[in-house]
Design an enzyme around this catalytic site. Structure first.
Site, PDB file in Angstrom:
ATOM      1  N   TRP A 177       0.813  -1.212   0.000  1.00 48.53           N
ATOM      2  CA  TRP A 177       0.000   0.000   0.000  1.00 48.53           C
ATOM      3  C   TRP A 177       0.849   1.266   0.000  1.00 48.53           C
ATOM      4  O   TRP A 177       0.531   2.238  -0.683  1.00 48.53           O
ATOM      5  CB  TRP A 177      -0.941   0.000   1.215  1.00 48.53           C
ATOM      6  CG  TRP A 177      -1.980  -1.075   1.169  1.00 48.53           C
ATOM      7  CD1 TRP A 177      -2.026  -2.218   1.921  1.00 48.53           C
ATOM      8  CD2 TRP A 177      -3.117  -1.124   0.304  1.00 48.53           C
ATOM      9  NE1 TRP A 177      -3.132  -2.977   1.571  1.00 48.53           N
ATOM     10  CE2 TRP A 177      -3.821  -2.316   0.591  1.00 48.53           C
ATOM     11  CE3 TRP A 177      -3.622  -0.267  -0.681  1.00 48.53           C
ATOM     12  CZ2 TRP A 177      -4.992  -2.684  -0.078  1.00 48.53           C
ATOM     13  CZ3 TRP A 177      -4.791  -0.632  -1.342  1.00 48.53           C
ATOM     14  CH2 TRP A 177      -5.464  -1.820  -1.036  1.00 48.53           C
ATOM     15  N   VAL A 178       1.898   1.240   0.785  1.00 49.19           N
ATOM     16  CA  VAL A 178       2.828   2.375   0.835  1.00 49.19           C
ATOM     17  C   VAL A 178       4.228   1.828   0.582  1.00 49.19           C
ATOM     18  O   VAL A 178       4.737   1.020   1.357  1.00 49.19           O
ATOM     19  CB  VAL A 178       2.774   3.077   2.207  1.00 49.19           C
ATOM     20  CG1 VAL A 178       3.795   4.216   2.239  1.00 49.19           C
ATOM     21  CG2 VAL A 178       1.375   3.615   2.483  1.00 49.19           C
ATOM     22  N   SER A 184       9.414   4.287  -3.982  1.00 51.33           N
ATOM     23  CA  SER A 184       8.135   4.948  -4.265  1.00 51.33           C
ATOM     24  C   SER A 184       8.229   5.873  -5.471  1.00 51.33           C
ATOM     25  O   SER A 184       9.153   6.681  -5.586  1.00 51.33           O
ATOM     26  CB  SER A 184       7.678   5.764  -3.054  1.00 51.33           C
ATOM     27  OG  SER A 184       6.536   6.541  -3.380  1.00 51.33           O
ATOM     28  N   HIS A 186       6.405   8.334  -5.921  1.00 54.24           N
ATOM     29  CA  HIS A 186       6.187   9.699  -5.457  1.00 54.24           C
ATOM     30  C   HIS A 186       7.516  10.431  -5.261  1.00 54.24           C
ATOM     31  O   HIS A 186       7.581  11.653  -5.383  1.00 54.24           O
ATOM     32  CB  HIS A 186       5.397   9.692  -4.153  1.00 54.24           C
ATOM     33  CG  HIS A 186       3.931   9.428  -4.347  1.00 54.24           C
ATOM     34  ND1 HIS A 186       3.057  10.367  -4.831  1.00 54.24           N
ATOM     35  CD2 HIS A 186       3.188   8.307  -4.147  1.00 54.24           C
ATOM     36  CE1 HIS A 186       1.839   9.867  -4.902  1.00 54.24           C
ATOM     37  NE2 HIS A 186       1.895   8.601  -4.494  1.00 54.24           N
ATOM     38  N   ASP A 193      -1.459  11.357  -6.727  1.00 54.22           N
ATOM     39  CA  ASP A 193      -2.711  10.752  -6.292  1.00 54.22           C
ATOM     40  C   ASP A 193      -3.791  11.793  -6.530  1.00 54.22           C
ATOM     41  O   ASP A 193      -3.751  12.897  -5.944  1.00 54.22           O
ATOM     42  CB  ASP A 193      -2.658  10.370  -4.811  1.00 54.22           C
ATOM     43  CG  ASP A 193      -1.722   9.195  -4.559  1.00 54.22           C
ATOM     44  OD1 ASP A 193      -1.378   8.489  -5.525  1.00 54.22           O
ATOM     45  OD2 ASP A 193      -1.338   8.988  -3.394  1.00 54.22           O
ATOM     46  N   GLU A 241      -4.810   0.697  -7.116  1.00 54.92           N
ATOM     47  CA  GLU A 241      -4.973   2.070  -6.653  1.00 54.92           C
ATOM     48  C   GLU A 241      -5.603   2.908  -7.768  1.00 54.92           C
ATOM     49  O   GLU A 241      -4.894   3.456  -8.621  1.00 54.92           O
ATOM     50  CB  GLU A 241      -3.634   2.678  -6.230  1.00 54.92           C
ATOM     51  CG  GLU A 241      -3.021   2.020  -5.005  1.00 54.92           C
ATOM     52  CD  GLU A 241      -1.797   2.769  -4.478  1.00 54.92           C
ATOM     53  OE1 GLU A 241      -1.371   3.753  -5.128  1.00 54.92           O
ATOM     54  OE2 GLU A 241      -1.285   2.386  -3.409  1.00 54.92           O
ATOM     55  N   HIS A 244      -3.903   6.575  -8.410  1.00 56.37           N
ATOM     56  CA  HIS A 244      -2.470   6.831  -8.575  1.00 56.37           C
ATOM     57  C   HIS A 244      -2.124   6.914 -10.069  1.00 56.37           C
ATOM     58  O   HIS A 244      -2.204   5.924 -10.803  1.00 56.37           O
ATOM     59  CB  HIS A 244      -1.674   5.704  -7.917  1.00 56.37           C
ATOM     60  CG  HIS A 244      -0.187   5.913  -7.953  1.00 56.37           C
ATOM     61  ND1 HIS A 244       0.554   6.248  -6.835  1.00 56.37           N
ATOM     62  CD2 HIS A 244       0.716   5.840  -8.974  1.00 56.37           C
ATOM     63  CE1 HIS A 244       1.832   6.359  -7.173  1.00 56.37           C
ATOM     64  NE2 HIS A 244       1.947   6.110  -8.468  1.00 56.37           N
TER      65      HIS A 244
END
Length: 272
Positions: A177-178, A184, A186, A193, A241, A244
């Site tokens: 999930w993370v 990542s 991100h 997101d 997701e 995302h």
């Protein structure tokens, strides 16, 4: 002539007799040493079991190797991604960490968010087009520092630990999930997101909102892809997701949509 025939007959009889004697001896030996025979059978079974286990292990290793190959695409292409011409195809996942010396030139967005400056114009065009359709998408997460990513990841790990998960299990579940720090998207400045202003929960219901339905159809026109499709989670290493989005450039985005693949598969096929 008769003498030769008689000799042949005697020889045949002698061979037959020897065979019968040998057979009798074998039968007697088997009957007289039954314990030894049982031990030999047990040994054979043990060998067969070892072979079976070895075959199963080999098969499992081959499956894992193929899965990792698909998930991490190609090492050859991964090396090429560090070049300026492939900045938009940078692969970041559980098997491909960001380079230690990675840096990105960011463009600021409303709400304290930021994105790679080279993707800024396409992002703004996509958001403007969605709003022109009467929709209200908002960015709830964008670029993250490694420190921020570490905090988010550890917080989720702690939640799983509190539920009784082992440390290893907690990290595995949290990582779906993370992403762990360094893995990542991100942190690359290429991921966002995006949610509906009317429904901001990060769950599968997000996919039912008008904003997500529009984005899933049109995001490729602006160089974005839905990064973690439901049917590709075993390849991406991340659960579904529907919020995302990842910038890959218009050409790659259109090809990924046309082929029905995820980024890992797209990069793997390019390297073949």
């Amino acid at each position: 002539m008769k003498e030769k025939s008689r000799k042949r007959t005697n020889a045949a009889v002698l061979i037959l007799a020897c065979a019968l004697i040998a057979g009798g001896c074998c039968a007697q030996a088997a009957a007289g040493d039954n314990t030894k025979g049982v031990a030999q059978q047990a040994s054979v079974k043990n060998q067969e079991l070892k072979i079976k286990r070895l075959e199963e292990k080999t098969t499992e290793q081959a499956n894992q190797s193929e899965k990792k190959k698909s998930a991490s695409a190609s090492s050859k292409f991964t090396e090429a991604q560090t070049k300026e011409s492939n900045w938009n195809l940078l692969l970041v996942n559980p098997w491909n960490k960001l380079p230690e010396d990675f840096s990105v030139d960011l463009a600021k967005l409303p709400g304290g968010h930021a994105i790679d400056r080279r993707a800024y114009a396409d992002l703004q065009a996509m958001m403007d087009a969605a709003r022109a359709e009467g929709l209200s998408p908002i960015i709830c997460s964008s670029y993250r520092t490694e420190e921020k990513q570490r905090t988010l990841y550890q917080n989720l790990v702690d939640k799983y630990l509190a539920r009784g998960y082992s440390k290893k299990q907690a990290k595995q579940e949290a990582g779906r999930w993370v992403a762990a720090p360094g893995t990542s998207e991100h942190q690359s400045g290429l991921a966002l997101d995006i949610v509906s202003s009317k429904y901001q929960s990060l769950d599968e219901k997000q996919a039912r909102t008008p904003e997500q339905k529009w984005l899933m159809v049109h995001c490729h026109e602006y160089g974005f892809i839905l990064r973690y499709p439901k049917e590709k989670k075993d390849i991406t290493g991340i659960n579904y997701e529907p919020w995302h989005y990842r910038y890959v450039g218009k050409k790659a985005a259109k090809e990924i949509l046309r082929q029905g693949v995820c980024l890992e598969e797209y990069l793997r096929d390019r390297s073949l």
